[in-house]
Design a protein around this motif. Sequence first.
Motif, PDB file in Angstrom:
ATOM      1  N   VAL A   1      -0.617  10.383   1.865  1.00  0.00           N
ATOM      2  CA  VAL A   1       0.553   9.519   1.688  1.00  0.00           C
ATOM      3  C   VAL A   1       1.574   9.676   2.810  1.00  0.00           C
ATOM      4  CG1 VAL A   1       2.530   9.088   0.191  1.00  0.00           C
ATOM      5  CG2 VAL A   1       0.277   9.347  -0.796  1.00  0.00           C
TER       6      VAL A   1
ATOM      7  N   TRP B   1      -3.165  14.345  -1.945  1.00  0.00           N
ATOM      8  CA  TRP B   1      -2.437  13.069  -1.924  1.00  0.00           C
ATOM      9  C   TRP B   1      -1.309  13.085  -0.912  1.00  0.00           C
ATOM     10  CZ3 TRP B   1      -4.063   8.621  -3.288  1.00  0.00           C
ATOM     11  CH2 TRP B   1      -5.062   8.535  -4.246  1.00  0.00           C
TER      12      TRP B   1
ATOM     13  N   LEU C   1       1.249   3.959  -3.140  1.00  0.00           N
ATOM     14  CA  LEU C   1       0.882   5.364  -2.977  1.00  0.00           C
ATOM     15  C   LEU C   1       2.031   6.292  -3.368  1.00  0.00           C
ATOM     16  CD1 LEU C   1      -1.157   5.274   0.342  1.00  0.00           C
ATOM     17  CD2 LEU C   1      -2.021   5.657  -1.961  1.00  0.00           C
TER      18      LEU C   1
ATOM     19  N   VAL D   1       0.822  -1.217   0.000  1.00  0.00           N
ATOM     20  CA  VAL D   1       0.000   0.000   0.000  1.00  0.00           C
ATOM     21  C   VAL D   1       0.856   1.268   0.000  1.00  0.00           C
ATOM     22  CG1 VAL D   1      -1.740   1.302   1.285  1.00  0.00           C
ATOM     23  CG2 VAL D   1      -1.969  -1.167   1.033  1.00  0.00           C
TER      24      VAL D   1
ATOM     25  N   TYR E   1       2.178   6.325  -7.120  1.00  0.00           N
ATOM     26  CA  TYR E   1       1.072   7.084  -7.693  1.00  0.00           C
ATOM     27  C   TYR E   1       1.352   8.583  -7.629  1.00  0.00           C
ATOM     28  CZ  TYR E   1      -3.663   8.395  -8.909  1.00  0.00           C
ATOM     29  OH  TYR E   1      -4.755   8.915  -9.539  1.00  0.00           O
TER      30      TYR E   1
END
Length: 112
Positions: free
Chosen positions: A62, A58, A29, A25, A32
Motif C-alpha cells: 500500500v 499489506w 487499499l 485503487v 482495506y
Amino acid sequence: MKNTQPWKSFVPVAVNFLLGIPAIVPIFLVWYVLSNGPLADLGWTSRNPNEDDGMLLWLVIVIPIVGCFGGLWALVNIWLRRKVLDTPAPYPYWLVCGTATLAPFFVGIGIG
C-alpha cells in the motif's frame, strides 16, 4: 492582472475528476488496511476471516502505491494552480481538487 476566462476554473476540477478514476485503487487499499487493522481493533469493523498474512505485507504493497499516486496528484495540482489560475485562494482550491478526486470512488460505492 491577466485576463481570465471562466472555463479555466473548471480545468482543475475536470483534471482531478479524471485523476480520481485511477485513485480508486489507492483509496480502496487504504480502506482495506484500515478496516482490517486499527478499525477492527477498535471494534468498528470486522476483520476479513481469510486475512491471516498480517498487516506488514499489506503495508509493503500500500505505501508505494499511495505514495506514487499522492506525489503525482500533488505535482499535477501544483502545476495546474500555477499555470491555469491567476491567484486563487489556496484553501478552496485544494478542497475542491480533493473532492473532485474522491468523487469517482464515492460514485462507485453508490452504484455498487
